[in-house]
Write a protein that holds these residues in place. Sequence first.
Motif, mmCIF file in Angstrom:
data_model
loop_
_atom_site.group_PDB
_atom_site.id
_atom_site.type_symbol
_atom_site.label_atom_id
_atom_site.label_comp_id
_atom_site.label_asym_id
_atom_site.label_seq_id
_atom_site.Cartn_x
_atom_site.Cartn_y
_atom_site.Cartn_z
ATOM 1 N N CYS A 24 16.175 -11.774 -26.824
ATOM 2 C CA CYS A 24 15.003 -12.533 -27.267
ATOM 3 C C CYS A 24 15.307 -14.036 -27.314
ATOM 4 O O CYS A 24 14.474 -14.853 -26.899
ATOM 5 C CB CYS A 24 14.529 -12.044 -28.633
ATOM 6 S SG CYS A 24 13.790 -10.405 -28.609
ATOM 7 N N GLN A 25 16.458 -14.394 -27.823
ATOM 8 C CA GLN A 25 16.835 -15.806 -27.893
ATOM 9 C C GLN A 25 16.984 -16.399 -26.499
ATOM 10 O O GLN A 25 16.489 -17.495 -26.233
ATOM 11 C CB GLN A 25 18.118 -15.975 -28.698
ATOM 12 C CG GLN A 25 17.924 -15.710 -30.167
ATOM 13 C CD GLN A 25 19.224 -15.605 -30.947
ATOM 14 O OE1 GLN A 25 20.288 -15.326 -30.389
ATOM 15 N NE2 GLN A 25 19.139 -15.830 -32.251
ATOM 16 N N HIS A 27 15.576 -15.506 -23.833
ATOM 17 C CA HIS A 27 14.290 -15.524 -23.148
ATOM 18 C C HIS A 27 13.216 -16.278 -23.936
ATOM 19 O O HIS A 27 12.031 -16.163 -23.663
ATOM 20 C CB HIS A 27 13.849 -14.094 -22.820
ATOM 21 C CG HIS A 27 14.673 -13.484 -21.737
ATOM 22 N ND1 HIS A 27 15.942 -12.991 -21.958
ATOM 23 C CD2 HIS A 27 14.436 -13.331 -20.416
ATOM 24 C CE1 HIS A 27 16.442 -12.553 -20.822
ATOM 25 N NE2 HIS A 27 15.548 -12.740 -19.867
ATOM 26 N N TYR A 29 11.888 -16.198 -26.983
ATOM 27 C CA TYR A 29 10.832 -15.520 -27.735
ATOM 28 C C TYR A 29 10.554 -16.307 -29.005
ATOM 29 O O TYR A 29 11.441 -16.516 -29.821
ATOM 30 C CB TYR A 29 11.258 -14.090 -28.058
ATOM 31 C CG TYR A 29 10.138 -13.174 -28.503
ATOM 32 C CD1 TYR A 29 8.810 -13.442 -28.220
ATOM 33 C CD2 TYR A 29 10.423 -12.013 -29.201
ATOM 34 C CE1 TYR A 29 7.799 -12.587 -28.613
ATOM 35 C CE2 TYR A 29 9.418 -11.139 -29.604
ATOM 36 C CZ TYR A 29 8.109 -11.436 -29.306
ATOM 37 O OH TYR A 29 7.110 -10.590 -29.703
ATOM 38 N N ASP A 31 8.197 -15.587 -31.401
ATOM 39 C CA ASP A 31 7.491 -14.826 -32.434
ATOM 40 C C ASP A 31 8.076 -15.150 -33.809
ATOM 41 O O ASP A 31 9.292 -15.116 -33.990
ATOM 42 C CB ASP A 31 7.629 -13.330 -32.148
ATOM 43 C CG ASP A 31 6.720 -12.480 -33.008
ATOM 44 O OD1 ASP A 31 6.953 -12.431 -34.241
ATOM 45 O OD2 ASP A 31 5.805 -11.861 -32.460
ATOM 46 N N MET A 34 10.861 -13.081 -35.564
ATOM 47 C CA MET A 34 12.272 -13.144 -35.170
ATOM 48 C C MET A 34 13.161 -13.372 -36.392
ATOM 49 O O MET A 34 14.310 -12.945 -36.398
ATOM 50 C CB MET A 34 12.487 -14.263 -34.139
ATOM 51 C CG MET A 34 11.989 -13.926 -32.741
ATOM 52 S SD MET A 34 13.000 -12.696 -31.911
ATOM 53 C CE MET A 34 14.518 -13.620 -31.701
ATOM 54 N N ASN A 68 6.667 -5.952 -30.016
ATOM 55 C CA ASN A 68 6.972 -5.577 -28.638
ATOM 56 C C ASN A 68 5.819 -5.810 -27.669
ATOM 57 O O ASN A 68 5.895 -5.440 -26.504
ATOM 58 C CB ASN A 68 7.454 -4.122 -28.561
ATOM 59 C CG ASN A 68 6.433 -3.145 -29.077
ATOM 60 O OD1 ASN A 68 5.762 -3.401 -30.067
ATOM 61 N ND2 ASN A 68 6.334 -2.007 -28.434
ATOM 62 N N TRP A 70 4.969 -8.260 -25.777
ATOM 63 C CA TRP A 70 5.466 -9.500 -25.182
ATOM 64 C C TRP A 70 5.981 -9.211 -23.785
ATOM 65 O O TRP A 70 6.581 -8.169 -23.541
ATOM 66 C CB TRP A 70 6.592 -10.068 -26.059
ATOM 67 C CG TRP A 70 7.274 -11.295 -25.561
ATOM 68 C CD1 TRP A 70 6.692 -12.472 -25.206
ATOM 69 C CD2 TRP A 70 8.683 -11.479 -25.370
ATOM 70 N NE1 TRP A 70 7.647 -13.381 -24.818
ATOM 71 C CE2 TRP A 70 8.892 -12.792 -24.913
ATOM 72 C CE3 TRP A 70 9.801 -10.663 -25.558
ATOM 73 C CZ2 TRP A 70 10.143 -13.314 -24.628
ATOM 74 C CZ3 TRP A 70 11.055 -11.178 -25.280
ATOM 75 C CH2 TRP A 70 11.222 -12.491 -24.830
ATOM 76 N N PRO A 72 8.454 -10.988 -21.414
ATOM 77 C CA PRO A 72 9.385 -12.107 -21.242
ATOM 78 C C PRO A 72 9.408 -12.621 -19.804
ATOM 79 O O PRO A 72 9.295 -11.848 -18.854
ATOM 80 C CB PRO A 72 10.737 -11.512 -21.623
ATOM 81 C CG PRO A 72 10.577 -10.043 -21.454
ATOM 82 C CD PRO A 72 9.137 -9.735 -21.699
ATOM 83 N N PHE A 88 13.626 -5.701 -22.086
ATOM 84 C CA PHE A 88 13.115 -5.954 -23.438
ATOM 85 C C PHE A 88 12.596 -4.669 -24.070
ATOM 86 O O PHE A 88 12.916 -4.366 -25.230
ATOM 87 C CB PHE A 88 12.013 -7.017 -23.414
ATOM 88 C CG PHE A 88 11.326 -7.186 -24.735
ATOM 89 C CD1 PHE A 88 12.014 -7.694 -25.838
ATOM 90 C CD2 PHE A 88 9.996 -6.835 -24.896
ATOM 91 C CE1 PHE A 88 11.382 -7.837 -27.074
ATOM 92 C CE2 PHE A 88 9.362 -6.991 -26.117
ATOM 93 C CZ PHE A 88 10.051 -7.490 -27.211
ATOM 94 N N THR A 92 14.260 -2.867 -27.325
ATOM 95 C CA THR A 92 13.412 -2.700 -28.505
ATOM 96 C C THR A 92 13.328 -1.237 -28.911
ATOM 97 O O THR A 92 13.449 -0.897 -30.092
ATOM 98 C CB THR A 92 12.005 -3.270 -28.248
ATOM 99 O OG1 THR A 92 12.124 -4.646 -27.883
ATOM 100 C CG2 THR A 92 11.124 -3.153 -29.475
#
Length: 108
Positions: A24-25, A27, A29, A31, A34, A68, A70, A72, A88, A92
């Motif tokens: 996530c970091q 890419h 993200y 949100d 996080m 989820n 999202w 990326p 992802f 997840t």
Amino acid sequence: MKQSSPTAWLEVQLKATNALLKFCQEHNYKDPRMVHLEACKNALAEKKINMAIEEYKNIPLGGNGCFNDWWPEPVYEHETDEFAEAVFQALTERWSRLMSLSVEASNA
């Protein structure tokens, strides 16, 4: 029959949380939930399973507007849109499945 401890899966939960957080970091993200993923990782690292479970529960999964929900963007040369999305979703799903083991154990 003896029940497993809520911390029996701690090591794999921490690895799965770290992997999802890193993805996530990397890419980007953005949100706001996080912070709960980071807090879950920290709680697992400190072996505070009840705190980790509470942070996990603050991250809704499964529908529109959920964590989820999202797609990326690829950030590496080898990635495609489909690959980034599949990674992802897989990270997840694994993280959620592993964390749910402790939720179930704590409810037993």
